[in-house]
Design a protein around this motif. Structure first.
Motif, PDB file in Angstrom:
ATOM      1  N   ILE A 165      58.330  -0.097  17.992  1.00  0.00           N
ATOM      2  CA  ILE A 165      57.685  -0.677  19.174  1.00  0.00           C
ATOM      3  C   ILE A 165      56.219  -0.258  19.218  1.00  0.00           C
ATOM      4  CG2 ILE A 165      57.731  -0.911  21.672  1.00  0.00           C
ATOM      5  CD1 ILE A 165      60.209  -2.012  20.265  1.00  0.00           C
ATOM      6  N   GLY A 166      55.325  -1.258  19.292  1.00  0.00           N
ATOM      7  CA  GLY A 166      53.910  -0.962  19.477  1.00  0.00           C
ATOM      8  C   GLY A 166      53.149  -0.621  18.212  1.00  0.00           C
ATOM      9  N   SER A 167      53.837  -0.463  17.096  1.00  0.00           N
ATOM     10  CA  SER A 167      53.167  -0.131  15.843  1.00  0.00           C
ATOM     11  C   SER A 167      52.774  -1.410  15.114  1.00  0.00           C
ATOM     12  CB  SER A 167      54.100   0.701  14.955  1.00  0.00           C
ATOM     13  OG  SER A 167      55.191  -0.097  14.520  1.00  0.00           O
ATOM     14  N   LEU A 168      52.215  -1.265  13.915  1.00  0.00           N
ATOM     15  CA  LEU A 168      51.900  -2.448  13.122  1.00  0.00           C
ATOM     16  C   LEU A 168      53.155  -3.204  12.724  1.00  0.00           C
ATOM     17  CD1 LEU A 168      48.982  -1.593  10.662  1.00  0.00           C
ATOM     18  CD2 LEU A 168      48.915  -2.734  12.866  1.00  0.00           C
ATOM     19  N   TYR A 169      54.298  -2.542  12.740  1.00  0.00           N
ATOM     20  CA  TYR A 169      55.557  -3.237  12.442  1.00  0.00           C
ATOM     21  C   TYR A 169      55.817  -4.336  13.466  1.00  0.00           C
ATOM     22  CZ  TYR A 169      60.596  -4.045  12.415  1.00  0.00           C
ATOM     23  OH  TYR A 169      61.828  -4.641  12.416  1.00  0.00           O
ATOM     24  N   SER A 170      55.786  -4.009  14.737  1.00  0.00           N
ATOM     25  CA  SER A 170      56.057  -5.014  15.767  1.00  0.00           C
ATOM     26  C   SER A 170      54.955  -6.070  15.798  1.00  0.00           C
ATOM     27  CB  SER A 170      56.208  -4.354  17.137  1.00  0.00           C
ATOM     28  OG  SER A 170      55.026  -3.680  17.517  1.00  0.00           O
ATOM     29  N   LYS A 171      53.712  -5.670  15.547  1.00  0.00           N
ATOM     30  CA  LYS A 171      52.618  -6.630  15.533  1.00  0.00           C
ATOM     31  C   LYS A 171      52.750  -7.596  14.357  1.00  0.00           C
ATOM     32  CE  LYS A 171      49.441  -3.576  17.982  1.00  0.00           C
ATOM     33  NZ  LYS A 171      48.180  -2.830  17.969  1.00  0.00           N
ATOM     34  N   THR A 172      53.240  -7.097  13.236  1.00  0.00           N
ATOM     35  CA  THR A 172      53.472  -7.949  12.073  1.00  0.00           C
ATOM     36  C   THR A 172      54.542  -8.986  12.371  1.00  0.00           C
ATOM     37  OG1 THR A 172      52.839  -6.180  10.537  1.00  0.00           O
ATOM     38  CG2 THR A 172      54.160  -7.985   9.653  1.00  0.00           C
ATOM     39  N   LEU A 173      55.668  -8.553  12.945  1.00  0.00           N
ATOM     40  CA  LEU A 173      56.753  -9.487  13.254  1.00  0.00           C
ATOM     41  C   LEU A 173      56.334 -10.508  14.302  1.00  0.00           C
ATOM     42  CD1 LEU A 173      58.575  -7.690  11.508  1.00  0.00           C
ATOM     43  CD2 LEU A 173      60.357  -8.004  13.203  1.00  0.00           C
ATOM     44  N   ASN A 174      55.629 -10.068  15.332  1.00  0.00           N
ATOM     45  CA  ASN A 174      55.173 -11.007  16.362  1.00  0.00           C
ATOM     46  C   ASN A 174      54.228 -12.049  15.773  1.00  0.00           C
ATOM     47  OD1 ASN A 174      56.629  -9.683  18.357  1.00  0.00           O
ATOM     48  ND2 ASN A 174      54.908  -8.398  18.990  1.00  0.00           N
ATOM     49  N   LEU A 175      53.350 -11.608  14.882  1.00  0.00           N
ATOM     50  CA  LEU A 175      52.387 -12.525  14.276  1.00  0.00           C
ATOM     51  C   LEU A 175      53.087 -13.546  13.388  1.00  0.00           C
ATOM     52  CD1 LEU A 175      49.484 -13.401  13.775  1.00  0.00           C
ATOM     53  CD2 LEU A 175      49.311 -11.619  12.017  1.00  0.00           C
ATOM     54  N   VAL A 176      54.004 -13.097  12.546  1.00  0.00           N
ATOM     55  CA  VAL A 176      54.652 -14.028  11.622  1.00  0.00           C
ATOM     56  C   VAL A 176      55.519 -15.024  12.381  1.00  0.00           C
ATOM     57  CG1 VAL A 176      56.731 -12.664  11.107  1.00  0.00           C
ATOM     58  CG2 VAL A 176      55.793 -14.193   9.382  1.00  0.00           C
ATOM     59  N   ARG A 177      56.158 -14.597  13.454  1.00  0.00           N
ATOM     60  CA  ARG A 177      56.967 -15.528  14.248  1.00  0.00           C
ATOM     61  C   ARG A 177      56.084 -16.615  14.863  1.00  0.00           C
ATOM     62  NH1 ARG A 177      59.740 -10.546  16.491  1.00  0.00           N
ATOM     63  NH2 ARG A 177      61.697 -10.351  15.329  1.00  0.00           N
ATOM     64  N   TYR A 178      54.945 -16.220  15.371  1.00  0.00           N
ATOM     65  CA  TYR A 178      54.038 -17.194  15.984  1.00  0.00           C
ATOM     66  C   TYR A 178      53.532 -18.179  14.946  1.00  0.00           C
ATOM     67  CZ  TYR A 178      50.028 -19.176  18.415  1.00  0.00           C
ATOM     68  OH  TYR A 178      49.127 -20.049  18.964  1.00  0.00           O
ATOM     69  N   LEU A 179      53.093 -17.684  13.794  1.00  0.00           N
ATOM     70  CA  LEU A 179      52.518 -18.553  12.775  1.00  0.00           C
ATOM     71  C   LEU A 179      53.542 -19.543  12.236  1.00  0.00           C
ATOM     72  CD1 LEU A 179      50.350 -15.950  10.834  1.00  0.00           C
ATOM     73  CD2 LEU A 179      49.567 -17.668  12.479  1.00  0.00           C
ATOM     74  N   VAL A 180      54.779 -19.103  12.057  1.00  0.00           N
ATOM     75  CA  VAL A 180      55.832 -20.009  11.600  1.00  0.00           C
ATOM     76  C   VAL A 180      56.154 -21.037  12.679  1.00  0.00           C
ATOM     77  CG1 VAL A 180      58.293 -20.125  11.034  1.00  0.00           C
ATOM     78  CG2 VAL A 180      56.832 -18.436   9.908  1.00  0.00           C
ATOM     79  N   GLN A 181      56.220 -20.591  13.914  1.00  0.00           N
ATOM     80  CA  GLN A 181      56.526 -21.489  15.021  1.00  0.00           C
ATOM     81  C   GLN A 181      55.487 -22.599  15.145  1.00  0.00           C
ATOM     82  OE1 GLN A 181      57.326 -19.601  18.894  1.00  0.00           O
ATOM     83  NE2 GLN A 181      55.971 -21.119  19.819  1.00  0.00           N
ATOM     84  N   GLU A 182      54.219 -22.261  14.896  1.00  0.00           N
ATOM     85  CA  GLU A 182      53.132 -23.214  15.071  1.00  0.00           C
ATOM     86  C   GLU A 182      52.798 -24.001  13.796  1.00  0.00           C
ATOM     87  OE1 GLU A 182      51.603 -23.885  17.969  1.00  0.00           O
ATOM     88  OE2 GLU A 182      53.048 -22.503  18.902  1.00  0.00           O
ATOM     89  N   SER A 183      53.490 -23.732  12.723  1.00  0.00           N
ATOM     90  CA  SER A 183      53.103 -24.310  11.439  1.00  0.00           C
ATOM     91  C   SER A 183      53.252 -25.821  11.374  1.00  0.00           C
ATOM     92  CB  SER A 183      53.924 -23.690  10.308  1.00  0.00           C
ATOM     93  OG  SER A 183      53.739 -24.404   9.114  1.00  0.00           O
ATOM     94  N   ARG A 184      54.401 -26.333  11.768  1.00  0.00           N
ATOM     95  CA  ARG A 184      54.713 -27.762  11.651  1.00  0.00           C
ATOM     96  C   ARG A 184      54.449 -28.258  10.226  1.00  0.00           C
ATOM     97  NH1 ARG A 184      51.888 -27.423  16.473  1.00  0.00           N
ATOM     98  NH2 ARG A 184      50.057 -28.552  15.676  1.00  0.00           N
ATOM     99  N   GLN A 185      54.825 -27.382   9.263  1.00  0.00           N
ATOM    100  CA  GLN A 185      54.735 -27.706   7.839  1.00  0.00           C
ATOM    101  C   GLN A 185      53.303 -27.962   7.363  1.00  0.00           C
ATOM    102  OE1 GLN A 185      57.484 -27.453   5.791  1.00  0.00           O
ATOM    103  NE2 GLN A 185      58.430 -26.660   7.669  1.00  0.00           N
ATOM    104  N   ARG A 186      52.315 -27.429   8.079  1.00  0.00           N
ATOM    105  CA  ARG A 186      50.924 -27.613   7.669  1.00  0.00           C
ATOM    106  C   ARG A 186      50.471 -26.555   6.671  1.00  0.00           C
ATOM    107  NH1 ARG A 186      47.865 -27.631  13.301  1.00  0.00           N
ATOM    108  NH2 ARG A 186      49.438 -26.016  13.716  1.00  0.00           N
ATOM    109  N   TYR A 187      51.173 -25.437   6.605  1.00  0.00           N
ATOM    110  CA  TYR A 187      50.778 -24.325   5.745  1.00  0.00           C
ATOM    111  C   TYR A 187      51.991 -23.432   5.521  1.00  0.00           C
ATOM    112  CZ  TYR A 187      50.565 -22.273  10.415  1.00  0.00           C
ATOM    113  OH  TYR A 187      50.870 -21.885  11.710  1.00  0.00           O
ATOM    114  N   PHE A 188      51.895 -22.583   4.510  1.00  0.00           N
ATOM    115  CA  PHE A 188      52.891 -21.537   4.283  1.00  0.00           C
ATOM    116  C   PHE A 188      52.407 -20.244   4.941  1.00  0.00           C
ATOM    117  CE2 PHE A 188      54.547 -23.412   0.006  1.00  0.00           C
ATOM    118  CZ  PHE A 188      55.284 -24.352   0.719  1.00  0.00           C
ATOM    119  N   VAL A 189      53.330 -19.343   5.205  1.00  0.00           N
ATOM    120  CA  VAL A 189      53.006 -18.003   5.698  1.00  0.00           C
ATOM    121  C   VAL A 189      53.508 -17.014   4.663  1.00  0.00           C
ATOM    122  CG1 VAL A 189      53.280 -16.321   7.545  1.00  0.00           C
ATOM    123  CG2 VAL A 189      53.226 -18.766   8.091  1.00  0.00           C
ATOM    124  N   SER A 190      52.628 -16.157   4.182  1.00  0.00           N
ATOM    125  CA  SER A 190      52.989 -15.261   3.088  1.00  0.00           C
ATOM    126  C   SER A 190      53.819 -14.082   3.584  1.00  0.00           C
ATOM    127  CB  SER A 190      51.722 -14.735   2.403  1.00  0.00           C
ATOM    128  OG  SER A 190      51.178 -13.626   3.117  1.00  0.00           O
TER     129      SER A 190
END
Length: 221
Positions: free
Chosen positions: A126-151
Motif C-alpha cells: 500500500i502506497g509504495s511503487l508497487y501499488s502505483k504501478t498496478l494502479n497505472l497499468v490498470r488505468y492504461l489498459v482500461q483506456e487503451s481501446r486497442q490503440r496501443y500496447f502496455v508493456s
C-alpha cells in the motif's frame, strides 16, 4: 493506431524471433518523426506534486504518450506501446521506508539497508511503487481501446534492485562478507518480482493481443 493493421505479419515475425527462426527478414523497429518537425515533449515540472503526476497519474501519462504516438512514424516491426517504466529495477521501491527521487527520465532510490541485523526488507503493498504501478497499468489498459500496447514493468534485475537498497559498494563487499544476508534479501526481492509480474501479466495480456511486451526492447511475445 493504423500500424496495427499489419499486426498479422508482425505477430508471425515475433513468434519466429523467439524460436530463432525467420519468416522473411529479421525483426527491426524504426521510430521517426511523422511531421516535418519533431514533436515537443511535455516539459518535466518543477514542483514535487506535479512531478508525481507526471510519473504516476494515469491521465497525465496517457496524454503524454498519445501525443507521442500522433507525431511518430512506426516503421518495420515497431508498434505503439506505453513503456511501464517507473525506474530501472523499480521493484526496489516496493519495500517499506524506501525513498525515491524523480527526474525527467527515471526514478532513483536511496539505500535503506545500513545494518543487515536490523534493516529487514518488508514488502509494502500500500502506497509504495508497487501499488502505483498496478494502479497505472490498470488505468492504461482500461483506456487503451486497442490503440496501443502496455508493456511489462521495468523490474528486471533483482541484484540491481538490491544494489539500490543497499548501495553498490556495500553490496560488492557483502558478496564476500555477508553472503547469507544477500541470499535472503534476494529471495525477498524475488517474491515481489514474481508477484508483480504475474499480476500485471494477467492485466496487460487482455490488451496486448494475448501477449506481453518488453518496453525498452520493443518486442512482443
Amino acid at each position: 493506431m493504423e500500424h496495427f493493421d499489419n499486426w498479422a505479419i508482425l505477430e508471425k515475425r515475433f513468434e519466429a524471433l523467439w524460436k530463432r527462426e525467420i519468416i522473411d527478414r529479421c525483426c527491426v523497429a524504426v521510430f521517426a518523426p511523422r511531421d516535418s518537425r519533431y514533436y515537443e515533449q511535455e516539459p518535466f515540472p518543477d514542483d514535487p506534486e506535479s512531478q508525481e503526476k507526471y510519473w504516476f497519474d494515469g491521465e497525465f501519462v496517457l496524454r503524454r504518450n498519445l501525443h507521442r504516438f500522433r507525431h511518430t512514424y512506426f516503421g518495420g516491426d515497431a508498434f505503439p506501446q506505453i513503456f511501464l517504466n517507473l525506474g530501472a529495477s523499480g521493484h526496489a521501491g516496493y519495500f517499506k521506508n524506501v525513498r525515491y527521487h524523480l527526474d525527467n527520465r527515471t526514478v532513483w532510490f536511496d539505500p535503506i539497508i545500513s545494518n543487515w541485523e536490523t534493516d529487514q526488507l518488508k514488502f509494502e503493498p500500500i502506497g509504495s511503487l508497487y501499488s502505483k504501478t498496478l494502479n497505472l497499468v490498470r488505468y492504461l489498459v482500461q483506456e487503451s481501446r486497442q490503440r496501443y500496447f502496455v508493456s511489462m514493468p521495468d523490474i528486471s534485475g533483482n541484484m540491481d534492485a538490491l544494489a539500490h537498497l543497499r548501495g553498490s559498494e556495500n553490496l560488492l563487499m557483502d558478496l564476500i562478507l555477508a553472503k547469507e544476508n544477500v541470499k535472503e534479501a534476494l529471495e525477498r526481492i524475488q517474491k515481489a518480482w514474481l508477484k508483480t509480474n504475474r499480476e500485471i501479466e494477467r492485466i496487460v495480456k487482455t490488451n496486448n493481443r494475448g501477449g506481453c511486451t518488453i518496453g525498452w526492447l520493443h518486442t512482443w511475445a
